[in-house]
Design a protein around this motif. Structure first.
Motif, PDB file in Angstrom:
ATOM      1  N   LEU A  60     -31.424  97.362  42.356  1.00 48.40           N
ATOM      2  CA  LEU A  60     -31.468  95.942  42.005  1.00 48.40           C
ATOM      3  C   LEU A  60     -32.559  95.680  40.974  1.00 48.40           C
ATOM      4  CD1 LEU A  60     -31.094  94.327  45.549  1.00 48.40           C
ATOM      5  CD2 LEU A  60     -29.379  94.363  43.744  1.00 48.40           C
ATOM      6  N   LEU A  61     -33.677  96.382  41.127  1.00 54.18           N
ATOM      7  CA  LEU A  61     -34.802  96.187  40.218  1.00 54.18           C
ATOM      8  C   LEU A  61     -34.583  96.902  38.889  1.00 54.18           C
ATOM      9  CD1 LEU A  61     -37.725  95.099  39.837  1.00 54.18           C
ATOM     10  CD2 LEU A  61     -38.525  97.302  40.729  1.00 54.18           C
ATOM     11  N   ILE A  62     -34.202  98.178  38.943  1.00 54.87           N
ATOM     12  CA  ILE A  62     -34.074  98.977  37.726  1.00 54.87           C
ATOM     13  C   ILE A  62     -32.742  98.724  37.030  1.00 54.87           C
ATOM     14  CG2 ILE A  62     -33.986 101.320  36.807  1.00 54.87           C
ATOM     15  CD1 ILE A  62     -35.796 102.222  39.053  1.00 54.87           C
ATOM     16  N   GLY A  63     -31.660  98.811  37.796  1.00 53.44           N
ATOM     17  CA  GLY A  63     -30.338  98.733  37.196  1.00 53.44           C
ATOM     18  C   GLY A  63     -29.924  97.344  36.771  1.00 53.44           C
ATOM     19  N   TYR A  64     -30.291  96.331  37.560  1.00 52.87           N
ATOM     20  CA  TYR A  64     -29.829  94.972  37.269  1.00 52.87           C
ATOM     21  C   TYR A  64     -30.896  94.111  36.604  1.00 52.87           C
ATOM     22  CZ  TYR A  64     -25.509  95.882  39.740  1.00 52.87           C
ATOM     23  OH  TYR A  64     -24.283  96.397  40.098  1.00 52.87           O
ATOM     24  N   ALA A  65     -32.138  94.174  37.089  1.00 54.46           N
ATOM     25  CA  ALA A  65     -33.192  93.374  36.460  1.00 54.46           C
ATOM     26  C   ALA A  65     -33.817  94.074  35.265  1.00 54.46           C
ATOM     27  CB  ALA A  65     -34.277  93.030  37.486  1.00 54.46           C
ATOM     28  N   GLY A  66     -33.577  95.387  35.137  1.00 52.29           N
ATOM     29  CA  GLY A  66     -34.092  96.122  33.985  1.00 52.29           C
ATOM     30  C   GLY A  66     -35.579  96.368  34.020  1.00 52.29           C
ATOM     31  N   ALA A 199     -28.462  88.803  33.178  1.00 48.67           N
ATOM     32  CA  ALA A 199     -28.863  88.125  31.942  1.00 48.67           C
ATOM     33  C   ALA A 199     -30.265  88.543  31.531  1.00 48.67           C
ATOM     34  CB  ALA A 199     -28.792  86.608  32.136  1.00 48.67           C
ATOM     35  N   VAL A 200     -31.167  88.662  32.527  1.00 48.64           N
ATOM     36  CA  VAL A 200     -32.533  89.103  32.243  1.00 48.64           C
ATOM     37  C   VAL A 200     -32.534  90.514  31.676  1.00 48.64           C
ATOM     38  CG1 VAL A 200     -34.737  89.722  33.317  1.00 48.64           C
ATOM     39  CG2 VAL A 200     -33.594  87.596  33.959  1.00 48.64           C
ATOM     40  N   HIS A 201     -31.694  91.372  32.255  1.00 47.57           N
ATOM     41  CA  HIS A 201     -31.605  92.750  31.770  1.00 47.57           C
ATOM     42  C   HIS A 201     -31.067  92.789  30.347  1.00 47.57           C
ATOM     43  CE1 HIS A 201     -30.230  97.147  32.711  1.00 47.57           C
ATOM     44  NE2 HIS A 201     -31.065  97.073  31.687  1.00 47.57           N
ATOM     45  N   GLY A 202     -30.063  91.965  30.072  1.00 41.59           N
ATOM     46  CA  GLY A 202     -29.459  91.971  28.745  1.00 41.59           C
ATOM     47  C   GLY A 202     -30.407  91.478  27.678  1.00 41.59           C
ATOM     48  N   SER A 203     -31.044  90.336  27.921  1.00 45.11           N
ATOM     49  CA  SER A 203     -31.980  89.771  26.946  1.00 45.11           C
ATOM     50  C   SER A 203     -32.803  88.679  27.632  1.00 45.11           C
ATOM     51  CB  SER A 203     -31.248  89.195  25.738  1.00 45.11           C
ATOM     52  OG  SER A 203     -32.146  88.506  24.898  1.00 45.11           O
ATOM     53  N   GLU A 204     -34.071  88.947  27.849  1.00 43.21           N
ATOM     54  CA  GLU A 204     -34.928  87.946  28.485  1.00 43.21           C
ATOM     55  C   GLU A 204     -35.056  86.700  27.615  1.00 43.21           C
ATOM     56  OE1 GLU A 204     -38.619  88.967  30.280  1.00 43.21           O
ATOM     57  OE2 GLU A 204     -37.987  91.020  30.717  1.00 43.21           O
ATOM     58  N   VAL A 205     -35.127  86.904  26.316  1.00 44.38           N
ATOM     59  CA  VAL A 205     -35.274  85.766  25.414  1.00 44.38           C
ATOM     60  C   VAL A 205     -34.058  84.851  25.492  1.00 44.38           C
ATOM     61  CG1 VAL A 205     -35.505  85.056  23.006  1.00 44.38           C
ATOM     62  CG2 VAL A 205     -36.785  87.036  23.858  1.00 44.38           C
ATOM     63  N   ALA A 206     -32.857  85.452  25.427  1.00 45.61           N
ATOM     64  CA  ALA A 206     -31.634  84.662  25.506  1.00 45.61           C
ATOM     65  C   ALA A 206     -31.540  83.949  26.851  1.00 45.61           C
ATOM     66  CB  ALA A 206     -30.416  85.557  25.295  1.00 45.61           C
ATOM     67  N   ALA A 207     -31.920  84.631  27.924  1.00 45.86           N
ATOM     68  CA  ALA A 207     -31.872  84.022  29.256  1.00 45.86           C
ATOM     69  C   ALA A 207     -32.816  82.837  29.353  1.00 45.86           C
ATOM     70  CB  ALA A 207     -32.208  85.067  30.317  1.00 45.86           C
ATOM     71  N   GLU A 208     -34.017  82.977  28.793  1.00 45.88           N
ATOM     72  CA  GLU A 208     -34.992  81.890  28.844  1.00 45.88           C
ATOM     73  C   GLU A 208     -34.542  80.695  28.012  1.00 45.88           C
ATOM     74  OE1 GLU A 208     -38.586  83.690  27.591  1.00 45.88           O
ATOM     75  OE2 GLU A 208     -39.061  84.535  29.577  1.00 45.88           O
ATOM     76  N   VAL A 209     -33.854  80.988  26.899  1.00 47.45           N
ATOM     77  CA  VAL A 209     -33.397  79.905  26.019  1.00 47.45           C
ATOM     78  C   VAL A 209     -32.448  78.960  26.749  1.00 47.45           C
ATOM     79  CG1 VAL A 209     -31.940  79.424  24.007  1.00 47.45           C
ATOM     80  CG2 VAL A 209     -33.769  81.116  23.844  1.00 47.45           C
ATOM     81  N   VAL A 210     -31.599  79.513  27.621  1.00 43.37           N
ATOM     82  CA  VAL A 210     -30.633  78.674  28.328  1.00 43.37           C
ATOM     83  C   VAL A 210     -31.149  78.235  29.700  1.00 43.37           C
ATOM     84  CG1 VAL A 210     -28.658  79.639  27.125  1.00 43.37           C
ATOM     85  CG2 VAL A 210     -29.431  80.698  29.253  1.00 43.37           C
ATOM     86  N   GLY A 211     -32.428  78.457  29.947  1.00 48.04           N
ATOM     87  CA  GLY A 211     -33.036  77.884  31.140  1.00 48.04           C
ATOM     88  C   GLY A 211     -33.171  78.789  32.343  1.00 48.04           C
ATOM     89  N   VAL A 212     -32.924  80.097  32.200  1.00 50.88           N
ATOM     90  CA  VAL A 212     -33.102  81.008  33.318  1.00 50.88           C
ATOM     91  C   VAL A 212     -34.591  81.306  33.494  1.00 50.88           C
ATOM     92  CG1 VAL A 212     -32.618  83.325  34.208  1.00 50.88           C
ATOM     93  CG2 VAL A 212     -30.845  82.048  32.975  1.00 50.88           C
ATOM     94  N   ASP A 213     -35.096  81.132  34.705  1.00 55.77           N
ATOM     95  CA  ASP A 213     -36.495  81.428  35.007  1.00 55.77           C
ATOM     96  C   ASP A 213     -36.623  82.939  35.198  1.00 55.77           C
ATOM     97  OD1 ASP A 213     -39.073  81.644  35.927  1.00 55.77           O
ATOM     98  OD2 ASP A 213     -38.927  80.003  37.371  1.00 55.77           O
ATOM     99  N   THR A 214     -36.848  83.654  34.114  1.00 53.44           N
ATOM    100  CA  THR A 214     -36.836  85.111  34.155  1.00 53.44           C
ATOM    101  C   THR A 214     -37.928  85.670  35.060  1.00 53.44           C
ATOM    102  OG1 THR A 214     -38.211  85.217  32.162  1.00 53.44           O
ATOM    103  CG2 THR A 214     -35.818  85.289  31.869  1.00 53.44           C
ATOM    104  N   ALA A 215     -39.104  85.069  35.031  1.00 51.21           N
ATOM    105  CA  ALA A 215     -40.202  85.557  35.870  1.00 51.21           C
ATOM    106  C   ALA A 215     -39.838  85.473  37.343  1.00 51.21           C
ATOM    107  CB  ALA A 215     -41.471  84.754  35.593  1.00 51.21           C
ATOM    108  N   ARG A 216     -39.218  84.380  37.745  1.00 48.48           N
ATOM    109  CA  ARG A 216     -38.839  84.194  39.143  1.00 48.48           C
ATOM    110  C   ARG A 216     -37.844  85.249  39.601  1.00 48.48           C
ATOM    111  NH1 ARG A 216     -34.747  79.467  41.126  1.00 48.48           N
ATOM    112  NH2 ARG A 216     -34.540  80.118  43.313  1.00 48.48           N
TER     113      ARG A 216
END
Length: 325
Positions: A60-66, A199-216
């Motif tokens: 979950l941490l490595i494969g999905y969250a990157g 989404a975080v794994h794919g691109s943290e910047v893109a995820a944050e732009v659309v409102g995903v709390d990547t740190a959380r």
């Protein structure tokens, strides 16, 4: 943008496929004892199950969250020693000790994840490596509490007055816990949390732009994976009856990461297969005696060169290509 980023990682399987996969896992767990002819084979299967539980969480941490972690054996060790100390030294019920260890690891991993997951790349790898080294040093030096380098004996696991004893009993316990871990992981992956992680794994910047709390979500993945390791460590301590700091050292962490990568990142069942194969394979290679580690290393190198996505995703890709052809 999130959709584009998310598709770069393995998508969650359809519900019917997930149910079929869970049914297949249950069938394998239920029928495998028929092929295991002695307690030694059961013991290897149990150890593979413990590794698989940790790897399902670590995936979950490595494969999905990157996010990389080179210190997860430390959480395994904390869970093992928490149960060992609370049950053997202070007389706690094993279930209460297991839960206390899981909660303690959850709180500790949450506090650690906040600062270290701000790091990226090799900085993050070094930070998680430092966590594992610190845990290993503490377990080795606190002789009065942990028994030091020699480890400590752990009382048997009792529930409702019944003692879990013997390889056959423990096989079913570990099998059920593994099935629950896989089920929880698949449900998490298929939830909004799982989509956020991809989404975080794919691109943290893109995820944050659309409102995903990547740190959380990174912290959440870190905590969940650490708790999985703690539960496996607690059960392992009671099964073996003896725990040593070696189960929390750097080499164990590397072994766990290798299992996830070998089986296939962003693949829950790939993590299980990787854990099982890399637990069983060294036993099968003992026929090579002094060359077993060389042969194992060559197999891993071959897999990483020719199957960089991991074993299971590569096989699935080949099957999909044949169907299209």
């Amino acid at each position: 943008m999130v959709q584009i980023a998310a598709t770069r990682t393995t998508a969650s399987p359809p519900i019917n496929t997930r149910l079929l996969s869970l049914a297949a896992l249950a069938a394998v767990i239920a029928t495998l004892p028929l092929a295991l002819t002695n307690n030694f084979h059961l013991d290897i299967a149990i150890l593979a199950g413990f590794n698989a539980i940790v790897c399902v969480g670590l995936n979950l941490l490595i494969g999905y969250a990157g996010q990389i972690s080179l210190g997860h054996a430390g959480f395994f060790g904390i869970g093992a020693y928490a149960s060992g100390i609370l049950v053997t030294t202070y007389g706690w019920p094993p279930i209460a000790a297991l839960l206390a260890g899981a909660v303690s690891v959850g709180v500790l991993s949450f506090l650690l994840a906040k600062p270290i997951l701000r790091l990226k790349g090799h900085y993050l790898a070094m930070a998680t490596l430092g966590i594992g080294i610190i845990v290993s040093i503490v377990l080795r030096t606190e002789t009065g509490l942990t028994g030091g380098p020699d480890g400590m004996m752990v009382d048997s696991f009792k529930i409702f007055g019944l003692e879990l004893y013997g390889e056959k009993t423990w096989y079913w316990v570990v099998g059920v816990v593994l099935f629950i871990a896989v089920w929880l992981s698949l449900n998490l992956i298929d939830s909004p949390v799982g989509r956020a992680l991809r989404a975080v794994h794919g691109s943290e910047v893109a995820a944050e732009v659309v409102g995903v709390d990547t740190a959380r979500y990174k912290v959440m993945a870190f905590v969940v994976s650490a708790v999985f390791a703690s539960v496996a460590g607690s059960l392992f301590a009671h099964y073996t009856g003896l725990i040593t700091p070696a189960k929390a050292d750097f080499f164990k962490s590397i072994e766990l990461v290798t299992m996830v990568v070998f089986g296939g990142m962003a693949s829950t069942f790939g993590a299980v297969i990787g854990a099982v194969l890399l637990t069983v394979l060294p036993q099968a290679l003992t026929v090579f005696q002094d060359y077993s580690q060389i042969v194992l290393g060559a197999i891993l190198m071959f897999t990483m060169v020719f199957m960089p996505k991991g074993l299971l995703p590569t096989i699935e890709g080949l099957i999909a290509q044949r169907r299209r052809a």
